[in-house]
Enzyme design. Structure first.
Site, PDB file in Angstrom:
ATOM      1  N   ARG A   1      26.138 -16.228 -19.862  1.00 24.44           N
ATOM      2  CA  ARG A   1      26.585 -16.883 -18.618  1.00 24.44           C
ATOM      3  C   ARG A   1      27.591 -17.947 -19.012  1.00 24.44           C
ATOM      4  O   ARG A   1      27.284 -18.845 -19.808  1.00 24.44           O
ATOM      5  CB  ARG A   1      25.402 -17.491 -17.874  1.00 24.44           C
ATOM      6  CG  ARG A   1      25.747 -18.163 -16.536  1.00 24.44           C
ATOM      7  CD  ARG A   1      24.472 -18.531 -15.808  1.00 24.44           C
ATOM      8  NE  ARG A   1      24.695 -19.206 -14.543  1.00 24.44           N
ATOM      9  CZ  ARG A   1      24.560 -20.521 -14.355  1.00 24.44           C
ATOM     10  NH1 ARG A   1      24.214 -21.303 -15.367  1.00 24.44           N
ATOM     11  NH2 ARG A   1      24.767 -21.048 -13.163  1.00 24.44           N
TER      12      ARG A   1
ATOM     13  N   ASN B   1      27.393 -23.016  -9.503  1.00 25.00           N
ATOM     14  CA  ASN B   1      26.217 -23.528 -10.193  1.00 25.00           C
ATOM     15  C   ASN B   1      25.508 -24.584  -9.352  1.00 25.00           C
ATOM     16  O   ASN B   1      26.140 -25.495  -8.815  1.00 25.00           O
ATOM     17  CB  ASN B   1      26.629 -24.149 -11.526  1.00 25.00           C
ATOM     18  CG  ASN B   1      25.441 -24.671 -12.323  1.00 25.00           C
ATOM     19  OD1 ASN B   1      24.617 -23.895 -12.795  1.00 25.00           O
ATOM     20  ND2 ASN B   1      25.339 -25.987 -12.450  1.00 25.00           N
ATOM     21  N   GLU B   2      24.172 -24.456  -9.226  1.00 21.66           N
ATOM     22  CA  GLU B   2      23.315 -25.454  -8.579  1.00 21.66           C
ATOM     23  C   GLU B   2      24.039 -26.118  -7.411  1.00 21.66           C
ATOM     24  O   GLU B   2      24.292 -27.338  -7.419  1.00 21.66           O
ATOM     25  CB  GLU B   2      22.867 -26.492  -9.615  1.00 21.66           C
ATOM     26  CG  GLU B   2      22.089 -25.861 -10.757  1.00 21.66           C
ATOM     27  CD  GLU B   2      21.628 -26.865 -11.819  1.00 21.66           C
ATOM     28  OE1 GLU B   2      21.925 -28.071 -11.672  1.00 21.66           O
ATOM     29  OE2 GLU B   2      20.975 -26.436 -12.791  1.00 21.66           O
TER      30      GLU B   2
ATOM     31  N   HIS C   1      16.635 -21.959 -11.616  1.00 20.36           N
ATOM     32  CA  HIS C   1      16.720 -22.722 -12.857  1.00 20.36           C
ATOM     33  C   HIS C   1      15.389 -23.422 -13.065  1.00 20.36           C
ATOM     34  O   HIS C   1      14.912 -24.144 -12.186  1.00 20.36           O
ATOM     35  CB  HIS C   1      17.865 -23.727 -12.804  1.00 20.36           C
ATOM     36  CG  HIS C   1      19.213 -23.089 -12.717  1.00 20.36           C
ATOM     37  ND1 HIS C   1      20.390 -23.808 -12.652  1.00 20.36           N
ATOM     38  CD2 HIS C   1      19.580 -21.782 -12.696  1.00 20.36           C
ATOM     39  CE1 HIS C   1      21.410 -22.968 -12.586  1.00 20.36           C
ATOM     40  NE2 HIS C   1      20.948 -21.730 -12.615  1.00 20.36           N
TER      41      HIS C   1
ATOM     42  N   TYR D   1      13.266 -26.012 -14.982  1.00 17.32           N
ATOM     43  CA  TYR D   1      13.113 -27.161 -15.853  1.00 17.32           C
ATOM     44  C   TYR D   1      11.803 -27.872 -15.487  1.00 17.32           C
ATOM     45  O   TYR D   1      10.763 -27.246 -15.387  1.00 17.32           O
ATOM     46  CB  TYR D   1      14.345 -28.071 -15.755  1.00 17.32           C
ATOM     47  CG  TYR D   1      15.599 -27.433 -16.303  1.00 17.32           C
ATOM     48  CD1 TYR D   1      15.763 -27.239 -17.665  1.00 17.32           C
ATOM     49  CD2 TYR D   1      16.615 -26.998 -15.454  1.00 17.32           C
ATOM     50  CE1 TYR D   1      16.905 -26.643 -18.179  1.00 17.32           C
ATOM     51  CE2 TYR D   1      17.760 -26.399 -15.956  1.00 17.32           C
ATOM     52  CZ  TYR D   1      17.901 -26.228 -17.319  1.00 17.32           C
ATOM     53  OH  TYR D   1      19.026 -25.633 -17.827  1.00 17.32           O
TER      54      TYR D   1
ATOM     55  N   GLU E   1      18.830 -20.442 -15.807  1.00 16.03           N
ATOM     56  CA  GLU E   1      18.818 -21.512 -16.805  1.00 16.03           C
ATOM     57  C   GLU E   1      17.373 -21.924 -17.033  1.00 16.03           C
ATOM     58  O   GLU E   1      16.558 -21.927 -16.107  1.00 16.03           O
ATOM     59  CB  GLU E   1      19.582 -22.762 -16.334  1.00 16.03           C
ATOM     60  CG  GLU E   1      21.069 -22.636 -16.233  1.00 16.03           C
ATOM     61  CD  GLU E   1      21.720 -23.970 -15.855  1.00 16.03           C
ATOM     62  OE1 GLU E   1      21.050 -25.033 -16.007  1.00 16.03           O
ATOM     63  OE2 GLU E   1      22.874 -23.967 -15.404  1.00 16.03           O
TER      64      GLU E   1
ATOM     65  N   TRP F   1      19.478 -22.100 -21.521  1.00 14.99           N
ATOM     66  CA  TRP F   1      20.500 -23.155 -21.561  1.00 14.99           C
ATOM     67  C   TRP F   1      20.282 -23.981 -22.833  1.00 14.99           C
ATOM     68  O   TRP F   1      19.192 -24.489 -23.030  1.00 14.99           O
ATOM     69  CB  TRP F   1      20.381 -24.053 -20.329  1.00 14.99           C
ATOM     70  CG  TRP F   1      21.485 -25.064 -20.312  1.00 14.99           C
ATOM     71  CD1 TRP F   1      21.508 -26.273 -20.958  1.00 14.99           C
ATOM     72  CD2 TRP F   1      22.752 -24.942 -19.657  1.00 14.99           C
ATOM     73  NE1 TRP F   1      22.700 -26.909 -20.752  1.00 14.99           N
ATOM     74  CE2 TRP F   1      23.486 -26.119 -19.951  1.00 14.99           C
ATOM     75  CE3 TRP F   1      23.345 -23.955 -18.862  1.00 14.99           C
ATOM     76  CZ2 TRP F   1      24.777 -26.330 -19.462  1.00 14.99           C
ATOM     77  CZ3 TRP F   1      24.621 -24.169 -18.380  1.00 14.99           C
ATOM     78  CH2 TRP F   1      25.330 -25.342 -18.675  1.00 14.99           C
TER      79      TRP F   1
END
Length: 539
Positions: A79, A156-157, A223, A225, A252, A281
């Site tokens: 990516r 992105n985001e 994503h 996290y 990610e 990531w």
């Protein structure tokens, strides 16, 4: 304050499946397409992403080597971070065409994303999805005809923790504009809330966004996290997409983050079990306090970080699960025959900190390219070495310690054999661990509690494979939890033992782990450390 979610019992409406109009058959597809919640190549071969993110727009001079390196480590997808020119230097059509060409040369599927949308509504300077679409249309010449090699990640985001209520409408509009402009690519859509969707906005509106695409060719990206720090949260979120027949990838994720400690082991295990793609990531170049998310230290593929070793070499990691896209002549639809199981290894040359293992060769229809040696502990495996031949010397062992080893074979198409039989080895008494240095710091402290960070550096000439680190507290501190290593404490004596993904420390390499502890009165830093019984330098 970080938003969180809990697992709830409400199901996505049963009618969602009726919204998922079947994708075109492989014979009619221009490139990648979606059907039944899965991603397929144009020839009908299912494709599961196994790869990494690369920050091209900030490190354009690094891209050529970075793509070669991630491919050599087993990735099938990369990516690529691009800029529309609104926040960083614009990547024009010529530059993007070159990136796509390099992806193809390295047999990597290319997911292209615009990073300028990151945190819109909360991040100063971030731009809308509409601006991202303007960019895609502006560089269309670099993308038309590349549908078999490229997925288009709109932005992105695209929202922070404010203003995300328009996520569904804005994505519908963006997709409609891209289709009207002639884009036939599979489109990837990122979640809001800095990609983590704690508000469930993407989860609860994904079906409607998918149905609004006339091509029914959209993949959703979450994503993971700090919001995803428990197995229950990860399994619930991904499971809802799978149950609804909606395509999802983990676009990610990392093994640690400033907003919390994600459960990376569950992410790896669940995505593999459910056939979901993931993209770690990121390759290298992180800053701003999240340098620990670099997979390669200083862009060096021979010096992977603890996170890099976990992502590439750990259980359900890239090396073990990646299959090259069939458009390049390998992977899922090409050779699928695994090599024969190698012979059970035999041990020789046992010392206090090393052993030489040898085994009978495997056979394969396209040729065996190498062997992976693993250390086995119960149901857990950790990398111990690799070889292009039928022997390897495993170093960095602890003295007077029992180990169990096994071997896998790999072929030219990336297939992996079954595991060999195991051999048990007990190292000789004596010193062990090799030369080392330890940096211990109190990363944060509050009344009665603190966070400690420890970095172990191998200053010797041989790799350390498996370790325990010991120190003694002078003020009665007590460790209560840890990551990157497991802990045991008896009175003031602490022993930290590697996690599977921090087990190996190459020469001149290092691993890090952290922990939470308690203190009362004084919180002095330990002044002496031993690694596998050998005294380490401090600092």
């Amino acid at each position: 304050m970080r938003k969180r979610f809990t697992v709830v019992g409400a199901a996505i409406a049963a009618m969602v499946l009726s919204l998922l109009t079947a994708a075109p058959p492989a014979s009619a597809a221009t490139g990648f397409y979606v059907s039944g919640g899965k991603l397929y190549e144009s020839n009908g071969a299912e494709f599961v992403m196994r790869g990494v993110n690369h920050a091209h727009t900030w490190y354009t001079s690094r891209t050529t080597q970075a793509l070669k390196d991630v491919k050599a480590l087993g990735a099938n997808t990369v990516r690529v971070v691009l800029s529309s020119g609104d926040r960083w230097t614009r990547n024009d059509a010529a530059d993007v065409a070159n990136v796509v060409s390099q992806c193809k040369a390295n047999k990597l599927i290319c997911v292209l994303e615009v990073h300028d949308t990151t945190g819109y509504g909360e991040q100063s300077g971030a731009v809308t999805l509409a601006k991202a679409v303007d960019y895609w249309i502006g560089i269309k010449s670099a993308l038309v005809g590349q549908e078999q090699y490229v997925l288009l990640n709109i932005g992105n985001e695209p929202y922070g923790n404010q203003g995300y209520a328009t996520w569904a409408a804005d994505n519908k509009d963006a997709i409609a504009r891209l289709r009207a402009a002639g884009f036939q690519h599979t489109i990837m859509v990122d979640a809001p809330n800095w990609g983590q969707d704690w508000s469930f906005t993407m989860r609860d509106n994904a079906a409607a966004v998918f149905a609004a695409d006339p091509a029914k060719n959209v993949v959703f990206s979450i994503h993971m996290y700090g919001v995803f720090d428990t197995a229950a949260e990860i399994n619930d979120y991904l499971g809802r997409f799978v149950s609804a027949g909606l395509p999802i990838v983990v676009g990610e994720f990392g093994d640690n983050h400033s907003d919390g400690n994600p459960d990376e082991d569950t992410i790896f295990a669940t995505t593999q079990q459910r056939g979901i793609g993931y993209l770690a990531w990121s390759w290298s170049g992180n800053g701003g306090g999240v340098e620990y998310l670099d997979l390669a230290v200083n862009w060096d593929p021979a010096n992977l970080s603890a996170w890099g070793r976990r992502a590439f070499n750990g259980a359900n990691g890239i090396k073990a699960t990646s299959k090259e896209a069939t458009v390049f002549g390998g992977g899922n639809g090409g050779d699928t025959q695994a090599p024969s199981v190698p012979g059970t290894p035999t041990a020789s040359g046992v010392t206090a900190d090393s052993v030489t293992l040898s085994w009978a060769a495997s056979t394969d229809n396209v040729g065996v390219t190498g062997y992976d040696v693993v250390r086995v502990s119960g149901t857990t495996e950790s990398p111990a070495g690799s070889s292009s031949g039928t022997s390897v010397t495993v170093t960095g062992l602890s003295a007077a310690t029992s180990y169990t080893f096994a071997v896998y074979a790999r072929d030219a198409a990336g297939n992996r054999s079954g595991r060999s039989g195991t051999v048990a080895v007990t190292t000789l008494p004596g010193g062990g661990g090799g030369s080392c240095s330890v940096a211990y710091k109190v990363a944060g402290q509050w009344q009665g509690g603190f966070q400690g960070d420890v970095k172990i550096t191998n200053t010797g000439s041989a790799a350390i494979n498996g370790w325990n680190l010991k120190w003694t507290y002078a003020n009665g501190q007590t460790i209560t939890q840890s990551w990157g290593a497991s802990f045991a404490q008896a009175s003031s004596a602490v022993t930290m033992t590697n996690a599977p993904y921090t087990a190996t420390i190459p020469p001149a390499g290092s691993v890090s782990f952290g922990f939470i502890g308690t203190w009362n009165g004084t919180n002095s830093v330990p002044t002496a450390f031993t690694l596998n019984g050998a005294t380490c330098a401090v600092g």
